[in-house]
Design an enzyme around this catalytic site. Structure first.
Site, PDB file in Angstrom:
ATOM      1  N   GLY A 195     -38.191  40.692  73.261  1.00  0.00           N
ATOM      2  CA  GLY A 195     -38.780  40.766  71.917  1.00  0.00           C
ATOM      3  C   GLY A 195     -38.653  39.387  71.299  1.00  0.00           C
TER       4      GLY A 195
ATOM      5  N   VAL B 272     -37.115  44.013  68.812  1.00  0.00           N
ATOM      6  CA  VAL B 272     -38.511  44.398  68.583  1.00  0.00           C
ATOM      7  C   VAL B 272     -38.609  45.194  67.291  1.00  0.00           C
ATOM      8  CG1 VAL B 272     -39.032  44.409  71.056  1.00  0.00           C
ATOM      9  CG2 VAL B 272     -38.383  46.550  69.919  1.00  0.00           C
TER      10      VAL B 272
ATOM     11  N   ASN C 239     -40.780  39.041  76.773  1.00  0.00           N
ATOM     12  CA  ASN C 239     -41.558  39.666  75.695  1.00  0.00           C
ATOM     13  C   ASN C 239     -42.662  40.489  76.327  1.00  0.00           C
ATOM     14  OD1 ASN C 239     -41.935  39.629  72.640  1.00  0.00           O
ATOM     15  ND2 ASN C 239     -44.012  39.186  73.361  1.00  0.00           N
TER      16      ASN C 239
ATOM     17  N   GLU D 185     -28.216  43.937  48.467  1.00  0.00           N
ATOM     18  CA  GLU D 185     -29.195  42.843  48.261  1.00  0.00           C
ATOM     19  C   GLU D 185     -30.265  43.282  47.234  1.00  0.00           C
ATOM     20  OE1 GLU D 185     -30.678  41.243  52.065  1.00  0.00           O
ATOM     21  OE2 GLU D 185     -32.668  41.333  51.172  1.00  0.00           O
TER      22      GLU D 185
ATOM     23  N   GLY E 237     -32.402  36.478  57.978  1.00  0.00           N
ATOM     24  CA  GLY E 237     -33.811  36.135  58.197  1.00  0.00           C
ATOM     25  C   GLY E 237     -33.969  35.198  59.375  1.00  0.00           C
TER      26      GLY E 237
ATOM     27  N   HIS F 286     -21.454  80.482  38.840  1.00  0.00           N
ATOM     28  CA  HIS F 286     -20.968  79.516  39.839  1.00  0.00           C
ATOM     29  C   HIS F 286     -19.470  79.236  39.712  1.00  0.00           C
ATOM     30  CE1 HIS F 286     -24.875  78.730  41.521  1.00  0.00           C
ATOM     31  NE2 HIS F 286     -25.391  78.501  40.328  1.00  0.00           N
TER      32      HIS F 286
ATOM     33  N   ALA G 154     -40.619  37.735  68.953  1.00  0.00           N
ATOM     34  CA  ALA G 154     -41.293  37.365  67.696  1.00  0.00           C
ATOM     35  C   ALA G 154     -40.302  36.460  66.942  1.00  0.00           C
ATOM     36  CB  ALA G 154     -41.672  38.610  66.912  1.00  0.00           C
ATOM     37  N   VAL G 155     -40.507  36.254  65.679  1.00  0.00           N
ATOM     38  CA  VAL G 155     -39.726  35.239  64.963  1.00  0.00           C
ATOM     39  C   VAL G 155     -38.209  35.416  65.101  1.00  0.00           C
ATOM     40  CG1 VAL G 155     -40.143  36.518  62.825  1.00  0.00           C
ATOM     41  CG2 VAL G 155     -39.393  34.199  62.674  1.00  0.00           C
TER      42      VAL G 155
ATOM     43  N   GLY H 177     -36.325  37.303  67.430  1.00  0.00           N
ATOM     44  CA  GLY H 177     -35.826  37.228  68.796  1.00  0.00           C
ATOM     45  C   GLY H 177     -35.883  35.805  69.337  1.00  0.00           C
TER      46      GLY H 177
ATOM     47  N   LYS I  73     -25.120  47.195  57.871  1.00  0.00           N
ATOM     48  CA  LYS I  73     -26.294  46.345  57.593  1.00  0.00           C
ATOM     49  C   LYS I  73     -27.186  47.016  56.536  1.00  0.00           C
ATOM     50  CE  LYS I  73     -29.473  43.196  57.850  1.00  0.00           C
ATOM     51  NZ  LYS I  73     -30.801  43.541  58.164  1.00  0.00           N
TER      52      LYS I  73
ATOM     53  N   HIS J 227     -25.578  46.577  53.227  1.00  0.00           N
ATOM     54  CA  HIS J 227     -25.780  45.159  52.881  1.00  0.00           C
ATOM     55  C   HIS J 227     -27.159  44.980  52.237  1.00  0.00           C
ATOM     56  CE1 HIS J 227     -27.783  41.369  53.893  1.00  0.00           C
ATOM     57  NE2 HIS J 227     -26.614  40.776  53.785  1.00  0.00           N
ATOM     58  N   ASN J 228     -28.171  45.540  52.852  1.00  0.00           N
ATOM     59  CA  ASN J 228     -29.523  45.401  52.304  1.00  0.00           C
ATOM     60  C   ASN J 228     -29.641  46.105  50.954  1.00  0.00           C
ATOM     61  OD1 ASN J 228     -29.977  44.197  54.761  1.00  0.00           O
ATOM     62  ND2 ASN J 228     -31.933  45.195  55.113  1.00  0.00           N
TER      63      ASN J 228
ATOM     64  N   SER K 119     -28.273  39.701  59.773  1.00  0.00           N
ATOM     65  CA  SER K 119     -28.846  39.322  58.479  1.00  0.00           C
ATOM     66  C   SER K 119     -28.974  37.812  58.385  1.00  0.00           C
ATOM     67  CB  SER K 119     -27.967  39.820  57.337  1.00  0.00           C
ATOM     68  OG  SER K 119     -28.502  39.350  56.106  1.00  0.00           O
TER      69      SER K 119
HETATM   70  P1  NBP Z   1     -41.444  42.379  64.515  1.00  0.00           P
HETATM   71  O1  NBP Z   1     -40.658  43.402  63.796  1.00  0.00           O
HETATM   72  O2  NBP Z   1     -42.693  41.890  63.904  1.00  0.00           O
HETATM   73  O3  NBP Z   1     -41.765  42.917  65.997  1.00  0.00           O
HETATM   74  C1  NBP Z   1     -42.550  42.171  66.892  1.00  0.00           C
HETATM   75  C2  NBP Z   1     -41.950  42.256  68.271  1.00  0.00           C
HETATM   76  O4  NBP Z   1     -41.909  43.632  68.720  1.00  0.00           O
HETATM   77  C3  NBP Z   1     -42.820  41.518  69.294  1.00  0.00           C
HETATM   78  O5  NBP Z   1     -41.976  40.922  70.238  1.00  0.00           O
HETATM   79  C4  NBP Z   1     -43.634  42.652  69.896  1.00  0.00           C
HETATM   80  O6  NBP Z   1     -44.131  42.365  71.186  1.00  0.00           O
HETATM   81  C5  NBP Z   1     -42.579  43.709  69.976  1.00  0.00           C
HETATM   82  N1  NBP Z   1     -43.107  45.076  70.241  1.00  0.00           N
HETATM   83  C6  NBP Z   1     -43.805  45.916  69.446  1.00  0.00           C
HETATM   84 BR1  NBP Z   1     -44.400  45.508  67.769  1.00  0.00          BR
HETATM   85  N2  NBP Z   1     -44.084  47.086  70.012  1.00  0.00           N
HETATM   86  C7  NBP Z   1     -43.540  47.005  71.241  1.00  0.00           C
HETATM   87  C8  NBP Z   1     -43.496  47.909  72.320  1.00  0.00           C
HETATM   88  N3  NBP Z   1     -44.017  49.131  72.232  1.00  0.00           N
HETATM   89  N4  NBP Z   1     -42.895  47.508  73.456  1.00  0.00           N
HETATM   90  C9  NBP Z   1     -42.347  46.280  73.539  1.00  0.00           C
HETATM   91  N5  NBP Z   1     -42.335  45.369  72.535  1.00  0.00           N
HETATM   92  C10 NBP Z   1     -42.939  45.740  71.397  1.00  0.00           C
HETATM   93  O7  NBP Z   1     -40.502  41.095  64.847  1.00  0.00           O
HETATM   94  P2  NBP Z   1     -39.421  40.340  63.961  1.00  0.00           P
HETATM   95  O8  NBP Z   1     -39.895  40.067  62.580  1.00  0.00           O
HETATM   96  O9  NBP Z   1     -38.966  39.207  64.812  1.00  0.00           O
HETATM   97  O10 NBP Z   1     -38.222  41.399  63.819  1.00  0.00           O
HETATM   98  C11 NBP Z   1     -37.570  41.954  64.943  1.00  0.00           C
HETATM   99  C12 NBP Z   1     -36.546  42.963  64.485  1.00  0.00           C
HETATM  100  O11 NBP Z   1     -35.578  42.306  63.677  1.00  0.00           O
HETATM  101  C13 NBP Z   1     -37.110  44.089  63.616  1.00  0.00           C
HETATM  102  O12 NBP Z   1     -36.458  45.287  63.907  1.00  0.00           O
HETATM  103  C14 NBP Z   1     -36.799  43.640  62.214  1.00  0.00           C
HETATM  104  O13 NBP Z   1     -36.709  44.724  61.317  1.00  0.00           O
HETATM  105  C15 NBP Z   1     -35.453  42.957  62.427  1.00  0.00           C
HETATM  106  N6  NBP Z   1     -35.107  41.962  61.421  1.00  0.00           N
HETATM  107  C16 NBP Z   1     -36.027  41.115  60.931  1.00  0.00           C
HETATM  108  C17 NBP Z   1     -35.674  40.164  59.984  1.00  0.00           C
HETATM  109  C18 NBP Z   1     -36.696  39.204  59.456  1.00  0.00           C
HETATM  110  O14 NBP Z   1     -36.349  38.437  58.533  1.00  0.00           O
HETATM  111  N7  NBP Z   1     -37.914  39.170  59.989  1.00  0.00           N
HETATM  112  C19 NBP Z   1     -34.347  40.073  59.550  1.00  0.00           C
HETATM  113  C20 NBP Z   1     -33.413  40.935  60.095  1.00  0.00           C
HETATM  114  C21 NBP Z   1     -33.793  41.879  61.025  1.00  0.00           C
HETATM  115  P3  NBP Z   1     -45.600  41.676  71.369  1.00  0.00           P
HETATM  116  O15 NBP Z   1     -45.398  40.219  71.158  1.00  0.00           O
HETATM  117  O16 NBP Z   1     -45.966  42.006  72.754  1.00  0.00           O
HETATM  118  O17 NBP Z   1     -46.504  42.299  70.339  1.00  0.00           O
END
Ligand code: NBP
Length: 480
Positions: free
Chosen positions: A13, A78, A36, A193, A134, A456, A15-16, A18, A186, A189-190, A132
């Protein structure tokens, strides 16, 4: 196919969050397997940041798992919910007994408990880990809240403690407790926040209404507050946001942004859980409802038309005294929000037998996370000195801060009510404080009403047991 298992930890996973967590691990000297669902993200991570450390890219999940040293530790980062279950289902057949799946997404703690139980039955460890801070925190040092077995923490702890933020040489990471404990903490915590941000927003609104000041002038007040007891990341960025000018219009940024706040759901989860546990987290609840209210545009429009002038004109005689009143009221309300949040964690810990160290929780929030603040040191000290503290409000430091702020708190809430400025979090925090310290609460009347319409029963102040009065009859009392 990976040739040999060399990676100490893997991240699937990218995205930003991971991607940045994987980079943080690699920068700290760990060999990181990366994967990924869409391989382009894996390739771009290695192409853009491959020189930051040792990454082992896996095109398929099988390659990725094969590149991990045993016991394998796989971070899943993810989208929370069904995607997390889908990834776990794909991973499980590839793993062996003793391997660890770490869910660093924002899962609900009940989902984490369910997943942990199912994986434990298959001989796997499952660590629901709150992260936590971001995207910047993930890269430079987050606050990490791992749950799961002590055995899994023995493998994960040294890595997580190295990549976490550090304050005074202490990592912002500790083993929170079994199964869902990490995600629960967590979640709270949120929730805190939410309360913290709502209180800051109300303080800004009060200053704006009371002083008729510009956002830039109010930014200076927050900057000044950040040099004292209120010092925190959120106060610091409040000054930044208020001082910002919109390039397109030349107006204050806060004035060109719509006054509707989003919520992703963790505030709602916190309130739902607190209702289940019977813990009055009124500050967090008001903050969550305030966001909902802000989104009810049609109702707001209708009410604005119906009641155009519902308050008196606010005239602040002494500007400096008013600013100090708002500061003290903000500090007292903030202490209430944290006291309620820690009560919630204590209740969750008891309900689910997690044995969470409250002082340790305050310690790992001192850096890396959004609510990092100077006064978390005081919370840690309070619980270190008295682990069974009935409420944070009575710990010496907080009792003094709240006590000293009470006259200011009352003035601010009363003036705001007269002027028609909404302060749901300030005023409900004051009401909570007054309810806690009241000699008698009107709950006695509620007991009477419940006995009257529904038999009651009630308890008396002078005798043990439960009683019922025959309200419709001769009004005699009998033991229930
Ligand atoms: P996202 O929450 O936007 O998720 C995107 C990721 O999930 C991509 O790698 C995507 O793969 C993968 N994915 C999805 Br959508 N469906 C999938 C599936 N069925 N099988 C496999 N992979 C799948 O990413 P994020 O913003 O980096 O956040 C990741 C986690 O961290 C979330 O749970 C989020 O709540 C948590 N979080 C985020 C923050 C923040 O500030 N953003 C802070 C703290 C915690 P792909 O590339 O193939 O589409």
């Amino acid at each position: 196919m990976a040739e040999q298992a060399t990676a100490q930890i893997g991240v699937t996973g990218l995205a930003v969050m991971g991607r940045n967590l994987a980079r943080n691990l690699a920068r700290n000297g760990f060999t990181v397997a990366v994967h990924n669902r869409t391989p382009a993200r894996t390739r771009s991570l290695v192409a853009e940041h491959g020189d930051e450390g040792t990454f082992v890219p896996g095109e398929t999940m099988a390659d990725f798992v094969a590149s991990l040293e045993r016991p394998r530790a796989v971070i899943v980062m993810v989208k929370a919910g069904a995607p997390t279950d889908a990834v776990i289902d794909e991973l499980v057949p590839l793993l062996e007994e003793g391997d660890i799946i770490v869910d660093c997404g924002n899962a609900h703690f009940a989902d984490t408990r369910r997943r942990e139980e199912a994986l434990r039955a298959q001989g796997l460890h499952f660590s629901g880990t709150g992260v936590s801070g971001g995207e910047e925190g993930a890269l430079l040092g987050p606050s990490i809240m791992p749950g799961g077995s002590a055995e899994s923490y023995a493998k994960l702890g040294p890595m997580f403690e190295k990549i976490a933020a550090h304050v005074d040489g202490v990592p912002c990471c500790t083993h929170v407790g079994p199964d869902g404990a990490g995600h629960f903490v967590k979640m709270v915590h949120n929730g805190i926040e939410y309360a913290d941000m709502q209180l800051i927003a109300e303080a800004y609104d009060l200053l704006r209404a009371g002083l008729d000041a510009t956002p830039a002038e109010i930014a200076e007040i927050f900057r000044d507050w950040n040099n004292g007891e209120l010092e925190s990341f959120l106060i610091e960025i409040t000054a930044d946001v208020l001082a910002h000018t919109d390039a397109a219009t030349g107006r204050s940024f806060v004035d060109i942004v719509q006054d509707r706040a989003e919520q992703k759901g963790t505030g709602r989860w916190t309130v739902q859980s607190a209702l289940d546990l019977g813990i009055p987290i009124t500050g967090i609840a008001e903050a969550t409802f305030a966001r909902s209210l802000s989104g009810h545009v049609d109702q707001r429009e209708a009410a604005r038309r119906a009641f155009p002038d519902a308050g008196e004109k606010w005239q602040v005689a002494d500007r400096d005294a008013f600013v100090e009143d708002v500061r003290r009221a903000l500090l007292a309300s903030k202490i209430v929000a944290y006291a309620q949040g820690f009560d919630h964690i204590r209740a969750g810990s008891k309900e689910y037998a997690w044995d969470i160290d409250l002082g340790g929780t305050a310690t790992i929030w001192r850096g890396g996370c959004i609510i990092r603040a100077r006064f978390l040191n005081r919370i840690r000290e309070a619980y270190d000195e008295q682990p069974d503290l009935p409420t944070l409000l009575v710990a010496p430091y907080f009792a003094e801060a709240v006590g000293a702020g009470v006259p200011s708190w009352r003035r601010v809430v009363a003036d705001a009510a007269r002027a028609g400025v909404p302060t749901p979090a300030f005023s409900s925090s004051l009401a909570y404080f007054d309810a806690l310290r009241a000699e008698r609460l009107p709950a006695a009347l509620i007991q009477g009403l419940r006995d009257n319409f529904g038999a009651h029963t009630y308890q008396r102040v002078d005798r043990a047991g439960s009683f019922h009065t025959t309200w419709a009859g001769d009004r005699t009392e009998s033991p229930a």
